[in-house]
Design a protein around this motif. Structure first.
Motif, PDB file in Angstrom:
ATOM      1  N   UNK A 130      24.237  14.879   5.333  1.00 49.37           N
ATOM      2  CA  UNK A 130      25.684  15.097   5.414  1.00 49.37           C
ATOM      3  C   UNK A 130      26.312  14.786   6.761  1.00 49.37           C
ATOM      4  N   UNK A 131      25.516  14.715   7.808  1.00 49.41           N
ATOM      5  CA  UNK A 131      26.051  14.438   9.144  1.00 49.41           C
ATOM      6  C   UNK A 131      24.924  13.889  10.005  1.00 49.41           C
ATOM      7  N   UNK A 132      25.246  13.206  11.086  1.00 52.08           N
ATOM      8  CA  UNK A 132      24.187  12.709  11.969  1.00 52.08           C
ATOM      9  C   UNK A 132      23.285  13.846  12.433  1.00 52.08           C
ATOM     10  N   UNK A 133      21.982  13.665  12.233  1.00 54.31           N
ATOM     11  CA  UNK A 133      21.029  14.662  12.665  1.00 54.31           C
ATOM     12  C   UNK A 133      20.801  15.816  11.710  1.00 54.31           C
ATOM     13  N   UNK A 134      21.486  15.819  10.554  1.00 55.29           N
ATOM     14  CA  UNK A 134      21.373  16.916   9.595  1.00 55.29           C
ATOM     15  C   UNK A 134      20.964  16.364   8.238  1.00 55.29           C
ATOM     16  N   UNK A 135      19.963  16.993   7.609  1.00 55.23           N
ATOM     17  CA  UNK A 135      19.585  16.623   6.254  1.00 55.23           C
ATOM     18  C   UNK A 135      19.573  17.873   5.383  1.00 55.23           C
ATOM     19  N   UNK A 136      19.932  17.694   4.123  1.00 59.08           N
ATOM     20  CA  UNK A 136      19.973  18.791   3.153  1.00 59.08           C
ATOM     21  C   UNK A 136      19.000  18.492   2.028  1.00 59.08           C
ATOM     22  N   UNK A 137      18.203  19.474   1.689  1.00 55.61           N
ATOM     23  CA  UNK A 137      17.236  19.365   0.600  1.00 55.61           C
ATOM     24  C   UNK A 137      17.395  20.598  -0.281  1.00 55.61           C
ATOM     25  N   UNK A 138      18.218  20.459  -1.308  1.00 58.70           N
ATOM     26  CA  UNK A 138      18.579  21.599  -2.145  1.00 58.70           C
ATOM     27  C   UNK A 138      18.001  21.446  -3.546  1.00 58.70           C
ATOM     28  N   UNK A 139      17.276  22.474  -3.982  1.00 58.34           N
ATOM     29  CA  UNK A 139      16.881  22.537  -5.388  1.00 58.34           C
ATOM     30  C   UNK A 139      17.973  23.187  -6.231  1.00 58.34           C
ATOM     31  N   UNK A 140      18.922  23.828  -5.543  1.00 62.34           N
ATOM     32  CA  UNK A 140      20.039  24.512  -6.211  1.00 62.34           C
ATOM     33  C   UNK A 140      19.547  25.604  -7.151  1.00 62.34           C
ATOM     34  N   UNK A 141      18.676  26.475  -6.605  1.00 61.18           N
ATOM     35  CA  UNK A 141      18.212  27.664  -7.302  1.00 61.18           C
ATOM     36  C   UNK A 141      18.697  28.904  -6.559  1.00 61.18           C
ATOM     37  N   UNK A 142      18.591  30.051  -7.230  1.00 61.16           N
ATOM     38  CA  UNK A 142      19.069  31.301  -6.639  1.00 61.16           C
ATOM     39  C   UNK A 142      18.236  31.748  -5.440  1.00 61.16           C
ATOM     40  N   UNK A 143      16.939  31.432  -5.438  1.00 57.73           N
ATOM     41  CA  UNK A 143      16.072  31.815  -4.318  1.00 57.73           C
ATOM     42  C   UNK A 143      16.447  30.949  -3.121  1.00 57.73           C
ATOM     43  N   UNK A 144      16.974  31.532  -2.037  1.00 59.04           N
ATOM     44  CA  UNK A 144      17.480  30.727  -0.920  1.00 59.04           C
ATOM     45  C   UNK A 144      16.470  29.772  -0.305  1.00 59.04           C
ATOM     46  N   UNK A 145      15.170  30.117  -0.328  1.00 56.06           N
ATOM     47  CA  UNK A 145      14.176  29.228   0.278  1.00 56.06           C
ATOM     48  C   UNK A 145      14.108  27.894  -0.456  1.00 56.06           C
ATOM     49  N   UNK A 146      14.698  27.822  -1.632  1.00 53.59           N
ATOM     50  CA  UNK A 146      14.736  26.556  -2.376  1.00 53.59           C
ATOM     51  C   UNK A 146      15.834  25.629  -1.869  1.00 53.59           C
ATOM     52  N   UNK A 147      16.724  26.131  -1.036  1.00 54.80           N
ATOM     53  CA  UNK A 147      17.883  25.367  -0.583  1.00 54.80           C
ATOM     54  C   UNK A 147      17.882  25.315   0.938  1.00 54.80           C
ATOM     55  N   UNK A 148      17.362  24.219   1.479  1.00 59.00           N
ATOM     56  CA  UNK A 148      17.166  24.156   2.924  1.00 59.00           C
ATOM     57  C   UNK A 148      17.907  22.991   3.557  1.00 59.00           C
ATOM     58  N   UNK A 149      18.266  23.204   4.807  1.00 54.43           N
ATOM     59  CA  UNK A 149      18.758  22.128   5.659  1.00 54.43           C
ATOM     60  C   UNK A 149      17.908  22.080   6.928  1.00 54.43           C
ATOM     61  N   UNK A 150      17.877  20.897   7.526  1.00 58.38           N
ATOM     62  CA  UNK A 150      17.053  20.657   8.705  1.00 58.38           C
ATOM     63  C   UNK A 150      17.811  19.754   9.672  1.00 58.38           C
ATOM     64  N   UNK A 151      17.355  19.736  10.929  1.00 58.73           N
ATOM     65  CA  UNK A 151      17.753  18.705  11.879  1.00 58.73           C
ATOM     66  C   UNK A 151      16.635  17.665  11.876  1.00 58.73           C
ATOM     67  N   UNK A 152      16.976  16.403  11.700  1.00 56.75           N
ATOM     68  CA  UNK A 152      15.928  15.378  11.658  1.00 56.75           C
ATOM     69  C   UNK A 152      15.777  14.605  12.957  1.00 56.75           C
ATOM     70  N   UNK A 153      16.542  14.975  13.958  1.00 62.53           N
ATOM     71  CA  UNK A 153      16.396  14.389  15.296  1.00 62.53           C
ATOM     72  C   UNK A 153      16.569  15.493  16.333  1.00 62.53           C
ATOM     73  N   UNK A 154      16.018  15.328  17.538  1.00 65.18           N
ATOM     74  CA  UNK A 154      16.202  16.342  18.581  1.00 65.18           C
ATOM     75  C   UNK A 154      17.673  16.543  18.921  1.00 65.18           C
ATOM     76  N   UNK A 155      18.017  17.758  19.317  1.00 62.78           N
ATOM     77  CA  UNK A 155      19.388  18.102  19.702  1.00 62.78           C
ATOM     78  C   UNK A 155      19.625  17.697  21.156  1.00 62.78           C
ATOM     79  N   UNK A 156      20.788  17.104  21.423  1.00 60.40           N
ATOM     80  CA  UNK A 156      21.091  16.609  22.772  1.00 60.40           C
ATOM     81  C   UNK A 156      21.539  17.714  23.730  1.00 60.40           C
ATOM     82  N   UNK A 157      22.499  18.546  23.267  1.00 61.44           N
ATOM     83  CA  UNK A 157      23.082  19.554  24.152  1.00 61.44           C
ATOM     84  C   UNK A 157      23.776  20.604  23.278  1.00 61.44           C
ATOM     85  N   UNK A 158      24.441  21.569  23.904  1.00 67.84           N
ATOM     86  CA  UNK A 158      25.070  22.649  23.142  1.00 67.84           C
ATOM     87  C   UNK A 158      26.161  22.138  22.209  1.00 67.84           C
TER      88      UNK A 158
END
Length: 266
Positions: free
Chosen positions: A32-60
């Motif tokens: 959805x945005x630079x450096x952000x990826x979403x991997x959602x199974x769209x289930x009620x258990x929250x661990x099934x719906x995750x987002x991650x950073x796929x590149x290192x963060x530059x600054x605050x």
């Protein structure tokens, strides 16, 4: 300079949830945005719906922008979700203040996990129990996986069953097994064969049967079956605090810390 092992463990986290999200009837995989990826199974258990950073963060500023992007991405998601980030992917000067920054941006809660890998098994430190193993192949075994996970993790039973009870989640590359004792499913583990590794997930044991070796036994069996079918590969997982010590005795070594940030309990 970010340790390559951290980046690899982060990518394996993404790859494993991609495997499941792509097979969920309502799942989605997006960036959805630079450096952000979403991997959602769209289930009620929250661990099934995750987002991650796929590149290192530059600054605050970059960190805040990415966190805000996760909320924008999740605006249409009806279920809970988590953002998993390795502190080692943040600039050193931000790591101590990171929990405060995440809380200020609306993610005040944290769930630690640890990326771990193993090239081979360590010899068991004790005799493993003699149990029957049943591969997950039909609705009955799928529901058993969901029930065991629900009881082990203290979530509603319907959350656990919903997360696993569909045929597309169990292709030939998914090696899910139940440990059966006196006709009852007491423990379970699933291995998915990714391109670079055999990835372990959904490891759970009924509370009354914990600390008896069932989890280790069924996990070893699932990994052995995956290696027989798909060839030997390095093994990987992301461990909860409760499971980390067991995996270490099995030969897994820690490679990266992760924190799951989320908005509320449940």
């Amino acid at each position: 300079m970010i340790d390559s092992r951290v980046l690899e463990s982060n990518q394996l986290f993404i790859d494993a949830w991609s495997f499941w999200a792509e097979r969920s009837p309502d799942g989605s995989v997006s960036r959805p945005a630079p450096g952000v990826v979403a991997r959602w199974m769209n289930h009620a258990w929250p661990i099934c719906n995750l987002m991650f950073f796929d590149t290192p963060v530059d600054d605050e500023g970059d960190l805040v922008a990415r966190i805000r992007a996760t909320f924008a991405c999740a605006s249409g998601l009806k279920h809970g979700w988590l953002l998993f980030v390795s502190p080692d992917m943040l600039p050193p000067e931000l790591r101590e203040r990171a929990p405060q920054i995440f809380a200020q941006q609306g993610l005040p809660h944290a769930e630690p996990m640890t990326g771990m890998v193993a090239d081979s098994f360590a010899v068991p430190q004790h005799e493993l129990p003699n149990v029957e193993y049943v591969r997950v192949r039909d609705e009955h075994t799928r529901r058993s996986v969901g029930t065991v996970n629900a009881e082990a993790y203290g979530i509603p039973n319907e959350w656990g069953i919903e997360a696993v009870n569909y045929t597309s989640m169990w292709p030939d590359a998914a090696f899910g097994y139940l440990a059966i004792v006196d006709g009852k499913a007491v423990s379970t583990a699933t291995v998915v064969s990714l391109e670079s590794c055999h990835y372990v997930g959904l490891v759970a044991t009924l509370p009354a049967y914990q600390q008896r070796g069932y989890g280790e036994a069924v996990m070893r069996h699932a990994l052995e079956q995956a290696a027989l079918a798909k060839g030997p590969k390095r093994m990987a997982l992301h461990a909860t605090e409760a499971g980390k010590s067991l995996y270490a005795t099995m030969g897994f070594r820690e490679v990266a810390p992760f924190i799951g940030h989320y908005a509320s309990e449940g």
